[in-house]
Design a protein around this motif. Sequence first.
Motif, PDB file in Angstrom:
ATOM      1  N   ILE A 168       8.232  20.360 -23.447  1.00  0.00           N
ATOM      2  CA  ILE A 168       7.257  21.724 -23.163  1.00  0.00           C
ATOM      3  C   ILE A 168       8.386  22.542 -22.237  1.00  0.00           C
ATOM      4  CG2 ILE A 168       5.116  20.741 -23.534  1.00  0.00           C
ATOM      5  CD1 ILE A 168       4.660  21.259 -20.402  1.00  0.00           C
ATOM      6  N   SER A 169       9.508  21.616 -22.262  1.00  0.00           N
ATOM      7  CA  SER A 169      10.176  22.732 -20.733  1.00  0.00           C
ATOM      8  C   SER A 169      11.540  23.046 -21.869  1.00  0.00           C
ATOM      9  CB  SER A 169      10.270  22.124 -19.667  1.00  0.00           C
ATOM     10  OG  SER A 169       9.365  21.192 -19.106  1.00  0.00           O
ATOM     11  N   ASN A 170      11.928  22.768 -22.699  1.00  0.00           N
ATOM     12  CA  ASN A 170      13.470  23.504 -23.915  1.00  0.00           C
ATOM     13  C   ASN A 170      13.092  24.835 -23.878  1.00  0.00           C
ATOM     14  OD1 ASN A 170      11.429  22.786 -25.396  1.00  0.00           O
ATOM     15  ND2 ASN A 170      12.595  20.320 -25.473  1.00  0.00           N
ATOM     16  N   LEU A 171      12.339  25.750 -23.536  1.00  0.00           N
ATOM     17  CA  LEU A 171      12.623  26.858 -23.895  1.00  0.00           C
ATOM     18  C   LEU A 171      13.739  27.394 -24.260  1.00  0.00           C
ATOM     19  CD1 LEU A 171       8.821  28.007 -23.143  1.00  0.00           C
ATOM     20  CD2 LEU A 171       9.674  27.494 -25.130  1.00  0.00           C
ATOM     21  N   ASP A 172      14.593  27.182 -23.629  1.00  0.00           N
ATOM     22  CA  ASP A 172      16.213  27.770 -23.095  1.00  0.00           C
ATOM     23  C   ASP A 172      16.954  27.186 -24.431  1.00  0.00           C
ATOM     24  OD1 ASP A 172      15.723  25.273 -22.059  1.00  0.00           O
ATOM     25  OD2 ASP A 172      17.992  25.100 -21.651  1.00  0.00           O
ATOM     26  N   GLN A 173      16.240  25.977 -24.645  1.00  0.00           N
ATOM     27  CA  GLN A 173      17.204  25.767 -26.230  1.00  0.00           C
ATOM     28  C   GLN A 173      16.891  25.750 -27.582  1.00  0.00           C
ATOM     29  OE1 GLN A 173      17.948  21.446 -26.477  1.00  0.00           O
ATOM     30  NE2 GLN A 173      17.395  21.608 -23.568  1.00  0.00           N
ATOM     31  N   ASP A 174      15.822  26.824 -27.182  1.00  0.00           N
ATOM     32  CA  ASP A 174      14.604  27.493 -28.651  1.00  0.00           C
ATOM     33  C   ASP A 174      14.867  28.464 -29.041  1.00  0.00           C
ATOM     34  OD1 ASP A 174      12.689  26.975 -30.453  1.00  0.00           O
ATOM     35  OD2 ASP A 174      11.102  27.096 -29.299  1.00  0.00           O
ATOM     36  N   ASP A 175      15.432  29.211 -29.790  1.00  0.00           N
ATOM     37  CA  ASP A 175      15.707  29.920 -30.472  1.00  0.00           C
ATOM     38  C   ASP A 175      14.702  30.814 -31.119  1.00  0.00           C
ATOM     39  OD1 ASP A 175      18.582  29.891 -29.040  1.00  0.00           O
ATOM     40  OD2 ASP A 175      18.934  29.403 -31.093  1.00  0.00           O
ATOM     41  N   ALA A 176      14.632  30.034 -31.880  1.00  0.00           N
ATOM     42  CA  ALA A 176      13.371  30.740 -32.455  1.00  0.00           C
ATOM     43  C   ALA A 176      12.052  31.253 -31.635  1.00  0.00           C
ATOM     44  CB  ALA A 176      12.309  29.257 -33.687  1.00  0.00           C
ATOM     45  N   SER A 177      11.624  30.086 -30.765  1.00  0.00           N
ATOM     46  CA  SER A 177      10.036  31.264 -29.291  1.00  0.00           C
ATOM     47  C   SER A 177      10.630  32.388 -29.309  1.00  0.00           C
ATOM     48  CB  SER A 177       9.680  29.472 -28.570  1.00  0.00           C
ATOM     49  OG  SER A 177       9.106  28.752 -30.103  1.00  0.00           O
ATOM     50  N   GLN A 178      12.268  31.512 -28.530  1.00  0.00           N
ATOM     51  CA  GLN A 178      12.338  32.842 -27.896  1.00  0.00           C
ATOM     52  C   GLN A 178      12.882  34.388 -28.394  1.00  0.00           C
ATOM     53  OE1 GLN A 178      16.339  32.556 -26.530  1.00  0.00           O
ATOM     54  NE2 GLN A 178      16.333  30.523 -25.642  1.00  0.00           N
ATOM     55  N   GLU A 179      12.464  33.821 -30.299  1.00  0.00           N
ATOM     56  CA  GLU A 179      12.651  35.229 -30.668  1.00  0.00           C
ATOM     57  C   GLU A 179      11.040  36.060 -30.499  1.00  0.00           C
ATOM     58  OE1 GLU A 179      14.248  38.713 -33.013  1.00  0.00           O
ATOM     59  OE2 GLU A 179      15.103  37.221 -32.171  1.00  0.00           O
ATOM     60  N   VAL A 180      10.732  35.213 -31.114  1.00  0.00           N
ATOM     61  CA  VAL A 180       9.118  35.945 -31.032  1.00  0.00           C
ATOM     62  C   VAL A 180       8.742  36.344 -30.064  1.00  0.00           C
ATOM     63  CG1 VAL A 180       6.391  34.936 -30.967  1.00  0.00           C
ATOM     64  CG2 VAL A 180       7.606  33.934 -33.013  1.00  0.00           C
ATOM     65  N   LEU A 181       8.997  35.881 -28.250  1.00  0.00           N
ATOM     66  CA  LEU A 181       8.740  35.916 -27.300  1.00  0.00           C
ATOM     67  C   LEU A 181       9.091  37.471 -26.734  1.00  0.00           C
ATOM     68  CD1 LEU A 181       8.718  33.066 -25.294  1.00  0.00           C
ATOM     69  CD2 LEU A 181       6.607  34.558 -25.775  1.00  0.00           C
ATOM     70  N   ARG A 182      11.159  38.179 -27.828  1.00  0.00           N
ATOM     71  CA  ARG A 182      11.439  38.992 -27.596  1.00  0.00           C
ATOM     72  C   ARG A 182      10.876  40.438 -28.324  1.00  0.00           C
ATOM     73  NH1 ARG A 182      15.843  36.407 -27.394  1.00  0.00           N
ATOM     74  NH2 ARG A 182      16.314  36.393 -29.622  1.00  0.00           N
ATOM     75  N   THR A 183       9.975  39.717 -29.992  1.00  0.00           N
ATOM     76  CA  THR A 183      10.098  40.502 -30.632  1.00  0.00           C
ATOM     77  C   THR A 183       8.433  41.147 -30.940  1.00  0.00           C
ATOM     78  OG1 THR A 183      10.726  39.571 -32.653  1.00  0.00           O
ATOM     79  CG2 THR A 183      12.624  40.529 -31.934  1.00  0.00           C
ATOM     80  N   PHE A 184       7.496  39.818 -30.421  1.00  0.00           N
ATOM     81  CA  PHE A 184       6.302  40.372 -30.976  1.00  0.00           C
ATOM     82  C   PHE A 184       5.559  41.852 -30.670  1.00  0.00           C
ATOM     83  CE2 PHE A 184       2.135  40.306 -29.352  1.00  0.00           C
ATOM     84  CZ  PHE A 184       1.319  39.791 -30.909  1.00  0.00           C
TER      85      PHE A 184
END
Length: 386
Positions: A369-385
């Motif tokens: 659950i702590s690998n968000l720094d590697q998760d571009d898809a989730s980053q994009e959602v958090l950035r643009t939602f």
Amino acid sequence: MPTSTDVRPAPPASPPSRGRRVALVVALVLAVVLPAQLWTGGAPAGAPGDDPRSATRARSGTATAPREPAARPAPPVPGPAAAPTAGGGAVPAITVEGDRILRGGEPWWFLGYNSFVWSGDCGTDEEKMSAADVDAWFASMRHDGHGAVRLFFYDGWSLGRLDAAVAAARENAVYLAITLDDAIGGCGEDDKDEAWFADASERTVFRDHMTALLERYRGETTIAWFEYFNEPSYAGGALREFYDEMGAAADAVDPDRLFSSGTVAPYWLDGEENFRDVHESPGVDVASMHEYDENEVESNHGPGVRANSGGKPVIVGEYGITAGQGCDLDYGARAALIAEKAQVYTDTSGGYAGALAWAWQPGTGGCDISNLDQDDASQEVLRTFG
């Protein structure tokens, strides 16, 4: 807040005895189509509507040894040379009205991350971040005023690093929630049990730490709120008394500064009555929920939290979804679930104000659950939602 050494069972809907979170792998989650718009450790699983059975959250929390109160450095003298304050580039102030959080007087929602390794004061060598890492991280987030990060900052940690983080957040229009202490003994801190609350010297150490930061950042609008503890227990009612006391002390320094409770959910405080009692404290402005229900969209604990928040806005201070190599969920499926949760947790008409994913934690890979720094898809959602 998870640690690699802390495990506790996740709750069913009725309050169980308190414990530590235990590891598991998510059984199943339906993939949802990822919008073009839209964080890390282990977590509980369960089909939507079912009670979670257990949770995993990888977190180190092994970096620093407990300190004696007498060894505390003296609080810094506040003033222009002590720290950056609101001025050029200041963001609109965050306030509370009823069960809504306002930004510049308008209802506000936020999305973002948690980090306890950001300052280098806690975490393994692989997890710790440099000041340059933090700058780059903030620069990668959304800059529309809806981005937020929860940073842990305990007594004795680097004030210089905190100054730099505040400046970087302001530059990137990212709001900060700053957690002052850990109630579950992570990062070298003590468990906050009834004996701790009864110790006048411990209360003094906490108050001095809180007061120093309130003075240092008085008027800094980039800090949305402080948070007394990460995941406190009710401690026989001592938590409510503590929040009353510290809230009054905070108001004497900076009456405009907001405070969040840092709580998990009613079961963690041994029931809804206790949860409501804590959130009716005048020292609490924002009610907190932590959820690791993985594939539930709104946590099964959400309705009880909202009904017992003392009429105050509810934030999801932590949530985690396990994904990555070897998981049932890949990053795309996690991003889709994050988008679904965001729809619920940013609905300001329902009492929610936003959610912060666990966690941004470099050095974590695989299924976690702590690998968000590697998760571009989730980053994009958090950035643009939105």
